[in-house]
Each structure stands twice: as C-alpha cells, then as structure tokens.
Design a protein around this motif. Structure first.
Motif, short mmCIF file in Angstrom:
data_model
loop_
_atom_site.label_atom_id
_atom_site.label_comp_id
_atom_site.label_asym_id
_atom_site.label_seq_id
_atom_site.Cartn_x
_atom_site.Cartn_y
_atom_site.Cartn_z
N ALA C 148 43.46 1.62 72.06
CA ALA C 148 43.36 3.01 71.62
C ALA C 148 43.61 3.12 70.11
O ALA C 148 42.84 3.76 69.39
CB ALA C 148 44.37 3.86 72.38
N LEU C 149 44.65 2.44 69.62
CA LEU C 149 44.96 2.50 68.20
C LEU C 149 43.82 1.95 67.36
O LEU C 149 43.42 2.56 66.36
CB LEU C 149 46.25 1.72 67.91
CG LEU C 149 47.54 2.43 68.35
CD1 LEU C 149 48.74 1.53 68.17
CD2 LEU C 149 47.71 3.72 67.56
N VAL C 152 41.04 4.41 67.27
CA VAL C 152 41.35 5.55 66.40
C VAL C 152 41.11 5.17 64.94
O VAL C 152 40.43 5.87 64.19
CB VAL C 152 42.81 6.01 66.60
CG1 VAL C 152 43.21 6.98 65.49
CG2 VAL C 152 42.97 6.66 67.95
N ALA C 156 37.76 7.10 64.33
CA ALA C 156 38.22 8.43 63.93
C ALA C 156 38.59 8.47 62.45
O ALA C 156 38.26 9.42 61.76
CB ALA C 156 39.40 8.85 64.79
N ALA C 164 40.21 12.33 66.34
CA ALA C 164 41.28 11.37 66.59
C ALA C 164 42.26 11.87 67.63
O ALA C 164 42.88 11.09 68.34
CB ALA C 164 42.02 11.06 65.31
N THR C 165 42.40 13.18 67.72
CA THR C 165 43.41 13.70 68.64
C THR C 165 42.91 14.94 69.36
O THR C 165 41.86 15.50 69.03
CB THR C 165 44.69 14.11 67.89
OG1 THR C 165 44.32 15.10 66.92
CG2 THR C 165 45.35 12.95 67.21
N HIS C 181 35.91 14.42 72.62
CA HIS C 181 37.35 14.16 72.63
C HIS C 181 37.73 13.06 73.62
O HIS C 181 38.73 12.41 73.46
CB HIS C 181 38.12 15.45 72.98
CG HIS C 181 38.30 16.35 71.80
ND1 HIS C 181 37.47 17.41 71.53
CD2 HIS C 181 39.21 16.34 70.79
CE1 HIS C 181 37.85 18.01 70.43
NE2 HIS C 181 38.91 17.37 69.95
N LEU C 184 36.71 8.16 73.03
CA LEU C 184 37.57 7.07 72.59
C LEU C 184 38.69 6.76 73.58
O LEU C 184 38.86 5.60 73.96
CB LEU C 184 38.15 7.37 71.20
CG LEU C 184 37.12 7.39 70.05
CD1 LEU C 184 37.82 7.61 68.72
CD2 LEU C 184 36.34 6.09 70.02
N PRO C 185 39.44 7.78 74.02
CA PRO C 185 40.50 7.45 75.00
C PRO C 185 39.91 6.83 76.27
O PRO C 185 40.51 5.91 76.85
CB PRO C 185 41.17 8.79 75.29
CG PRO C 185 40.34 9.83 74.66
CD PRO C 185 39.50 9.20 73.62
N VAL C 261 48.64 8.31 72.48
CA VAL C 261 48.03 7.91 71.21
C VAL C 261 47.11 9.01 70.70
O VAL C 261 47.07 9.31 69.51
CB VAL C 261 47.25 6.60 71.40
CG1 VAL C 261 46.56 6.20 70.10
CG2 VAL C 261 48.18 5.50 71.88
N PHE C 262 46.39 9.65 71.61
CA PHE C 262 45.44 10.67 71.19
C PHE C 262 46.02 12.08 71.24
O PHE C 262 45.29 13.05 71.12
CB PHE C 262 44.18 10.59 72.07
CG PHE C 262 43.35 9.37 71.78
CD1 PHE C 262 42.38 9.41 70.78
CD2 PHE C 262 43.55 8.20 72.48
CE1 PHE C 262 41.63 8.28 70.51
CE2 PHE C 262 42.80 7.07 72.21
CZ PHE C 262 41.83 7.11 71.22
#
Ligand SMILES: Nc1ncnc2c1ncn2[C@@H]1O[C@H](COP(=O)(O)OP(=O)(O)OP(=O)(O)O)[C@@H](O)[C@H]1O
Ligand SMILES: Nc1ncnc2c1ncn2[C@@H]1O[C@H](COP(=O)(O)OP(=O)(O)O)[C@@H](O)[C@H]1O
Ligand code: SF4
Ligand SMILES: [Mg+2]
Ligand SMILES: [Mg+2]
Lengths: 349, 309, 315
Positions: C148-149, C152, C156, C164-165, C181, C184-185, C261-262
């Motif tokens: 995840a990091l 991002v 992102a 990113a979030t 949204h 990515l997660p 993380v998000f």
C-alpha cells in the motif's frame, strides 16, 4: 511415400484403388528421458480395413497404448517424438496441422480407454459429455445434440436413456460407464474406433456383453476397430487379424485363426501356452521364463532372445531381426520361424 | 497351543460354517448406521490338508471379505471358523497371534503389501525373529534359503522393494509368508497385477510349494480360467453367497446354477474359430449387408451354431 | 441439491452460536475485573459497582449471554460505551467501506490470479510459469501495508494519478470517483490473495489436466480452450474455492490495515478505536460481524462445492 496396400496382414482384400482405412508404417515413438531420449515404440507397421478388427496384443509396457495415442496424435508434444506415417483413408496424420487433427478426433476416429469411470468427467452429466461432441463436430444445436446423445445412449443399450442422460458418471456401474464412453466415441459415426483394453477392468459377464455390443455396432456402423488387449481369449473372440507386440516392436502378425493354431514366433507360442484357459487343470502351468525387459534395457539382437527356449547363440543375440513375410497375410520377427514347428491351440480342448 | 494339537487326521484343515458379515454403508450425522450391506451371507466350506479351494466371483461378490474373515482380519457377525482344530472366533488375542503364523495371506498388489522402507531381507526376517526367535547369522542364512526357494538370488535381501518388478515382489511376499512355516495361505488375487507371461511362473511356484510342503491354499480370483487350472475345488460366489461348488472340471464342464452358467459362458475362449465373420455378425445384428461384401473366412460351423455370444 | 443446501445452512447454526459465545466471553477474558477495566483505574467503588450493574455483569453468565445473543439476532448489538451511538448503526456506517474494498479486491484477485495460474498450468516449466511463480512469491512475501505504501508513493504522490487517501461512496461521488479511491487499496489487498489463487489454480489444474477424462476430452477433438477451461477447470475449481473461503478472514484483516494507510473510514478504524477505548459492546459488534462475514463466505464455498462436485450433492 508409396502406399503399401498389398501387404495388408490377414489377407484382407484391399479393393483396388481404395486405400485401407488405417495404414500405419514405420511408426516410431521416443520419449524424453533425462537428457536423452528413450524409444518405446519401434517401427510399427499395420493396416486395418473398414468393418474389420485388428487385435493389438502384448504385455504391459510393450507399447500398445503409446501406439494408439500416436495414431490419435495425442502424445505430449514437448516430451515425445513421433516418426513414420499414419494414414487415415489416405490422409497423412503424423505431420498434419494441429487444428486439422483436432477436427478429425472424435469425428472420424473414436476412442475408448481401459478405465471407463475415470475416463468420464465426474463434474458433468453423461448426456452433456456426449452432446458436447455432437455440438463440436456436427454443429448441432443444444437441443438436437442432447437428443442425439440420448439416442446414442439408447443405441449402447442404456435403459431409460432419456432419464439416465441427466445422471453423473458416479451413478453408473463400470460396465455402463464404458458404454457411455462408447456412445461418445460413436456419436459422430466415425470410421475408426480405437479401443484400448476396453474390458480389462470389467467383470467377465459385463465384458461379454460389452464385446457383443461392440460386434453389433461394428456391423451397424461398418467400423474398423483397433482392439488393444493383453488377453488372447478376447482376441480370439473379437479380432479378424492380430498383431503381437513385444518390447516396443511387432513380433508377429497374422489372421486370428492362423495365429492361434500355428504361431510362428516363440513369444506368441509362449503366451498361448501360459494362457490358463488353454491348459485345463494341471500340476504345473507352462510359462515363459524371465520377465519383460524394461524400456531402454532391450536386449541386443532379437529382443526376446533372453527368454526364448529356441534361441541360437551367435545368431539370435547379435543382429536385430527383421519382420519377415511368412504365409498369406503373415509376418514374424524370428530368424528360425521357418524351421520351428511351434505348438498352437486346437479347435477342441 | 493345546487346541491345535488334537487335530484328528479326519478333520479338515479349515472348516467354515455359515459365515456372515455386513458393512455399514451409510451413517447419519451422529454416526449411527442407517444402511448396511451384506457382504457375506452364510458361507460354508471345508478345505482339506494339502488342497486348493478356489473362490471365484465378480467384483463385490464378497470373496476378499471371506478371506479376511477366515484369518479374523475382520470380525464376522455370525458363523464359525475352525482352523487347525481351533475355533478361530473364540481365540484370545495371544492364541490368535500364534495361530496366524500358521495361516498367512498374500495380496494382489505386492507393492502395497511390502514396507517400502524396509530391505527385502528385513521384511522376510521379521517373522523369523518373531515366531522362531532366529537371530544373526542363523536368520540371514534362513532368509537366503527362503529367497532361493522362491527363485530369487541371495543379493535380493539387501535391496528395497522399489528395485523389483511385480513378479519378483510377489515372490518376496511368498517368501515372507513361508518364513513362518504356514499350513494355509490365503491368496487374494495373487497374480492379477502381473504380466501374463509372469503369472504362470508365480502360480507354478505356489504349486511346487504345495507339492513339497503340503500347503493348503484358499485361492481368491475373479479369473475363472485361472482358478480352473489351479484349484482342486472351486466355489462360485455371487452376492455374498456360494451359489455352486465342486471340482473345477465338473463345475466348468457342467455348470448347474444359472449364475455359474452365465459366468462360464462369458469366459472368452482362446481357440481358433471363435470369431464370427463380418457377414454373420451383420446378420446377427439384423442389419442389411453393406454393398461391398466382405470376404468370409472359413469358420467352423459347430462353433457358429453353439456360439453362446 | 436443495437438500444439500438446507443441510449446509443448518450446519452453520451451531457455528454461529459458538462464535457468539466466544465473542461474548471476550468481555470476561479481558485481564482483571471487566468492570474495573471499563470504569477506569481511578474509579470509586461505587462507580465500579454501577458499571457492573449497567453491564449486567452481576447476572449469571449464561443468562447474560442469552440476552445478548437474542438481541444480536435482532440486529441489536448494544450501545457504544463512549459515543452512545448504537453499535449496529456504527457497523452499518463503516461496513460498506470495507465491503467495497474487499469485494473489489476479491474480483481483482480472481480476475488476475485464476487466469495466470491457468496459463502457468498449461505450460509447466515455461518462462510464463516461472514469471508467474516469482511474482506470486513476491506478492506473498510483502505485507499488504508495505505494498500500500509503495502504491501511494508511486501512483498518488509521484504520478499523482489517483487519490492517496479517503473514500467516496457511489451515492456521493458516482462510480468513477468511488472506484478511483478504491483502486490502490484494492490492489494492495488483492496482491496476496491473487498470488495464492494463482498458485492453487496452477496446482489444481495441473492435477486435473493429468486425469484420464482430460485425455478423453482431447480424444473427442474438443478445442484446447474447452478442454482446459471447461473440463479441467470445473474439477480444479474446488480447491481454489476452498482457498478463497479460507482467505476471507485474511482479506478482511488485510483490508483493515490497508484502510489505515489510505485513511479510509472503514471497519478497521472502528475496530482499532473500539479496542483503544475498551469499548466492549463495540468490540463485540465488530468481531461478531466479521465472524458472520467469514461464516457466510464459507457457506458460499460449501454451496459452490456442491455445484462443482456432483458426488457431494448425493451424500
Ligand atoms: N471395509 C468395508 N467397509 C464397507 N464395505 C465393505 C468393506 N469391505 C468390503 N465391503 C463391501 O462388501 C462387499 C464385498 O466386498 P469384497 O471386497 O469381499 O468383494 P470381492 O469379491 O473381493 O471383490 P473384488 O473382486 O472387487 O476384490 C462389497 O460390496 C464391498 O463394497
Ligand atoms: N508420457 C510418457 N512419457 C514417458 N514414457 C512413457 C509415456 N507414456 C508411456 N511411456 C512408456 O512407454 C512404454 C510403453 O507404454 P504403453 O504403451 O502404455 O504400454 P502398454 O502396452 O501397456 O499399453 C512404457 O514403458 C511406458 O512407461
Ligand atoms: S530370433 Fe531367436 S531368440 Fe528370437 S524368437 Fe526367434 S529363435 Fe527366439
Ligand atoms: Mg496400455
Ligand atoms: Mg477382492
């Protein structure tokens, strides 16, 4: 490649101008083995006509199944090498394109196997497994294909076919599974049926019914049958001509009655002799000494010489022996076949 | 073992009376039996010393179950088994163990019945230690002797089962059975997994041992021809029952029971003239002949008429 | 088939009761006296007694359980000790976020993992097979939050192509925004599952392809796609479905960490807050709901089994 139609074993009359149904010549199969290759089928040659049955006999590991899979083009392409020629109605199959072969399988050649239950897919109904073939090759609609499947199940004597078509393989006995396999093999009315030990796993009464059914359907469909078995009794009942395999090669070919009454190869004679049904009650059975040599460890010279009671040192163990023409429709791979008078089986006990 | 010494000369080696066994085929969620299947339904027979009784029948007939019940490898529901004068079903665990050394069993699949991690010599030597207390050089010598008797070289002892062919392994299994000097060997399909040309070798070995040591065999097989040539007496099993029994030639020559008749007529016959010509087959299938008449090979007429198929 | 389904559903009932009991006992498993723990270290004896009564801790265990269980079955999971919000309401508010994430991740994992596994199985030892194998090991070795990091940072922050979030529901922002949204997660959550699916599919399919019925299908001239995709795959699917069901809990777990993380307002933050605050009814509600989700996943897998394996249906 010349068509060697006149050499058809069994004296099967080849109608002039018409190629035999199946013509196999110089068929050789090798498998990957470690870094090298090992030969498991060596220079096999036979022909088969419509409406006739060729029995391919041999012990386990002699190369019968591999021969039949090579005819079907079903050997694993990356780990096997097939040489020689396989012609179906004159059409060469060995170097045919993949798609062409796929179209031909199931449509012009049907095949059934030794373990009927495991040869059917447990996850689909038997009706679907047959109908699928009809859709694939005959372009039938779902409905028509299903009707054809039911009709085929009826043809192979499955009672109450319309209902049974919706059942799964595990709901059938071994003998019925083999009939379902036969229905699938014949649904497109092929010219050739390859049956690899189709009754070996079946009980004797079930076997008898299966063999009778195959004979009836052969007449009805004018089928050529390549019948693979290790049982000489089954050969006697089913085959018009016989080809005997030993250690990857043919050692004898003949019309069935000639082979049984006057074998020309010591191995054939040995097999006949050790067949218990021929012996009646005895204090000792006749047997062939030693055991079948493993693939890759075939003896030099005549491959049977290590077990042959007629072997002549200096001759039999040096040079490979050729498959020589004998009487009408006969061939044998033995340097002494002319001089030996081998015992066969008579008509009566 | 006092029970086994009073075997009168008239008493048969093995006498089985009204043996019954059923298996639970279906259980409910709580493990209670909801369906049972009768595998053996009242089987009786006797086996004299030094003779062979063949048991034939089709899959699921109950042949193997009978073999296991006789050696009490499975517990019968009812019936009695007298072996060497002892009532097998009432023996204590200890006496049963002692009796078992005199009654051995060999199976269809020699690969499955031998421990793959044990040397062949250890496999054969085990019963020698257990039953005869043989150790060290004496045991090794006896192992080599037994191997020799079943036609295997002495070097065989130092090899593992996977290094052998099926026929050789079946010889090893026979040698192991012989190690405890049995009077009875129950052979369950002993050659069914072997090559045709090797089958006769193993059967000959069994015949020789019988002639030499007066062994008795309970010989279980689905192969009627084999049983006919091998056994003195034959019992035909169907659905857990013996439907007919008698000397092989009698039974196969003049079967009485309908099931035996069906069985006998179903045996493929290795003789010339069995194959009917295409024309005859077509006629039998009542299909009009194809335009090209196939050549009719000479076929013996009496076979044609009497052909049961 | 109906009987089979009824049987499976019935068999889930005792499991639900057991899970509930376990969840309920969590309260008693808290170290020390639960009433003390909840009322706080500095509470007076009266406050502790009051808490004990309020929570019904003075009643016999079974009685308390029965009250809680019957209420839970009616959707009443109690009230948060801190916010006073109903636990059911809080769960209903947060669950869609996590569920969206888990479902999108699941679809991704199946859509990528199964075909890759199948591809590898049809060409064992080939380059494709090896690449799939290595990629799978990598995905399995990296924890979801690390993936995840990395995502991002790359997508992102560096490329700035995806947010990113945060989280937007479909109702608020439409499908496009919702998905942007989640993308990515979901990848971060799907990586492990996808790799596991690819591995299982490869193994199961290789096994199925060596079966006699596959030889039959080839001998009948069926097209390779039908041989692999229909005949072999239906038989290979059973173990793959098992993995899917077994991984349901892991997916939930991964979703929870990735949500952090998000910074997504999902089940994860609800759970963590509840634990930090020792909000016992909330913890119970969260665990009970998660257990139900995993249970339903297993039930679905069982039913899929029945479809895939006709023999099971009969029994
Ligand atoms: N342990 C067992 N549990 C349940 N059923 C059994 C068991 N052993 C045997 N049976 C059943 O009992 C019947 C007889 O089995 P048995 O193995 O004796 O047959 P068999 O005549 O030896 O057959 P085969 O020729 O196939 O070896 C069969 O229906 C079988 O399914
Ligand atoms: N796919 C394969 N790869 C390697 N060796 C094979 C393969 N298939 C068969 N063989 C070997 O080829 C030999 C002949 O086998 P087969 O034709 O099956 O004998 P059978 O006469 O019993 O049908 C055997 O030694 C077998 O182990
Ligand atoms: S060639 Fe020699 S060894 Fe071979 S079968 Fe003939 S006689 Fe026997
Ligand atoms: Mg074979
Ligand atoms: Mg048995």
């Amino acid at each position: 490649m010349a068509v060697d139609a006149t050499a058809a074993p069994g004296g099967a009359p080849n109608v002039p101008g018409r190629a035999p149904l199946l013509e196999v010549d110089g068929l050789t199969v090798e498998f990957r083995s470690g870094a090298g290759r090992v030969r498991v089928v060596d220079d096999v040659r036979f022909t088969l006509d419509r409406g006739r049955t060729l029995g391919l006999v041999g012990e386990s590991g002699s190369g019968k199944t591999v021969t039949s899979l090579a005819v079907m083009g079903l050997l694993p392409p990356r780990s096997s090498w097939v040489e020689g020629s396989v012609r179906l109605d004159g059409q060469e199959l060995v170097d045919a394109a993949g798609a062409e072969l796929t179209d031909l399988r199931g449509r012009d050649i049907g095949m059934i196997f030794q373990e009927p239950r495991r040869s059917l897919n447990p996850a689909f109904t038997v009706g679907e497994q047959i109908a699928e073939i009809a859709r694939r090759h005959l372009g039938l609609s779902r409905k028509d294909a299903w009707d054809r499947a039911v009709e085929m199940l009826d043809t192979v004597n499955i009672a109450d076919a319309a209902r049974r078509a919706r059942h799964y393989p595990h709901e059938f006995s071994g003998g019925m599974c083999q009939r379902v396999m036969l229905a699938g093999a014949l649904v497109c009315r092929p010219k050739l049926l390859i049956a690899d030990e189709p009754t070996t796993a079946l009980d004797v009464t079930v076997q008898a019914r299966m063999l009778r059914l195959m004979n009836e359907l052969q007449a009805e469909f004018d089928l050529g049958i390549l019948f693979i078995t290790h049982d000489l009794g089954v050969v006697a009942e089913m085959a018009d001509d016989v080809a005997v395999m030993y250690a990857g090669e043919l050692v004898e070919q003949a019309p069935v009655d000639d082979l049984l009454s006057r074998p020309e190869h010591p191995y054939t004679a040995g097999l006949l002799g050790s067949s218990p049904d021929v012996q009646g009650h005895v204090e000792r059975l006749r047997s062939i000494p030693g055991s079948v040599p493993a693939v890759g460890a075939w003896p030099a010279g005549c491959r049977f010489h290590t077990r042959c009671e007629h072997a002549r040192p200096g001759t039999c163990d040096t040079d490979p022996v050729a498959l020589a023409d004998g009487g009408p429709g006969r061939r044998a791979r033995c340097v002494r076949s002319g001089e030996l008078h081998l015992e066969g089986v008579g008509v009566d006990a | 073992m006092p029970e086994t010494t009073d075997t009168g000369p008239a008493e048969p080696l093995l006498e089985v009376t009204d043996l019954r066994k059923s298996f639970v085929t279906k259980r409910d969620v709580f493990g209670r039996a909801v369906a049972r299947e009768d595998a053996v339904r009242g089987v009786s027979f006797t086996l004299p010393h030094g003779r062979t009784l063949g048991i034939v029948g089709e899959t699921g007939a109950g042949k193997s179950t009978v073999g296991r019940l006789v050696l009490r490898l499975a517990e019968p529901d009812a019936g009695s088994v007298r072996l060497l004068g002892a009532d097998v079903l009432s023996l204590s665990r200890r006496d049963l163990r002692r009796l078992r050394r005199r009654a051995q069993m060999i199976f269809q699949d020699p690969f499955a019945s031998l421990d793959p991690r044990m040397l062949v010599g250890q496999t054969i030597g085990e019963p020698l230690l257990l039953h005869a207390g043989l150790k060290g050089a004496a045991r090794t010598a006896r192992v080599v002797e037994l191997l020799g008797r079943v036609g295997l070289p002495a070097g065989t002892a130092d090899r593992y089962p996977h290094e052998f062919s099926g026929g050789q392994l079946q010889r090893v299994a026979i040698a192991r059975a012989l190690a405890s000097e049995p009077d009875l060997i129950v052979c369950d399909e002993p050659v069914a997994a072997l090559d045709v040309s090797v089958q006769a070798q193993v059967l000959n070995l069994l015949l020789d041992l019988q002639a030499e040591r007066g062994l008795s065999y309970l010989f279980i097989s689905h192969d009627l021809s084999l049983v006919r040539s091998f056994a003195h007496e034959v019992a035909v099993m169907n659905h857990g029952e013996i439907v007919e029994s008698g000397p092989g030639s009698e039974l196969f020559g003049h079967p009485q029971h309908p099931y035996t008749k069906e069985l006998v007529s179903a045996i493929p016959v290795t003789r010339p003239g069995r194959r009917r010509s295409a024309a005859v087959r077509r006629a039998a299938a009542s299909i009009p002949a194809a335009p090209e008449p196939p050549v009719v090979r000479p076929v013996l007429s009496h076979v044609l008429e009497g052909d049961p198929s | 088939m109906l009987r089979f389904m009824a049987q499976r559903v019935l068999m889930a009932v005792p499991v639900i009761v057991l899970v509930s009991l376990f969840v309920f006992l969590l309260l008693d498993l808290l170290p020390g006296d639960a009433a003390v723990a909840i009322a706080g270290e500095n509470a007076t004896p009266e406050q502790i007694a009051d808490t004990r009564e309020r929570l019904g801790l003075d009643l016999p265990l079974l009685e308390r359980f029965w009250d809680w269980f019957t209420a839970a079955l009616h959707g009443d999971l109690g009230t948060s000790l801190y916010t006073g919000q109903s636990v059911g309401g809080a769960v209903a508010e947060r669950l869609p976020v996590t569920a969206s994430l888990a479902v999108v991740a699941l679809l991704m994992a199946v859509a990528v993992g199964v075909p890759l596994g199948a591809l590898a199985a049809t060409r064992p030892g080939s380059r494709v097979d090896r690449v799939v194998g290595v990629a799978g090991s990598l995905a399995m070795a990296l924890p979801p939050f690390v993936i995840a990091l990395v995502l991002v940072v790359v997508f992102a922050i560096r490329l700035a192509v995806l947010p990113a979030t945060g989280y937007e529901s479909i109702a608020d922002g439409g499908v496009g925004v919702w998905l942007s949204h989640l993308l990515l997660p979901a990848v971060a959550v799907a990586a492990l599952l996808g790799a596991e699916l690819a591995r299982q599919t490869r193994g199961a399919l290789l096994d199925a392809l060596s079966q006699s019925y596959v030889r039959t299908a080839r001998a009948r001239g069926l097209k390779p796609l039908s041989v692999v995709g229909k005949h072999a795959l239906k038989n290979a699917a059973a173990p793959v479905v098992t993995v899917l069901a077994l991984q349901a809990g892991h997916v939930l777990g991964a979703a929870v960490t990735v949500e952090f993380v998000f910074a997504m307002p999902g089940f994860g933050s609800l759970a963590v807050d509840a634990v930090n605050q020792r909000d016992v009814p909330m913890i119970q509600g969260v665990v009970f709901t998660s257990a139900l989700v995993v249970l339903v996943a297993n039930l679905l897998a069982d039913l899929a089994y029945g479809y895939l394996n006709p023999k099971l249906r009969a029994g």
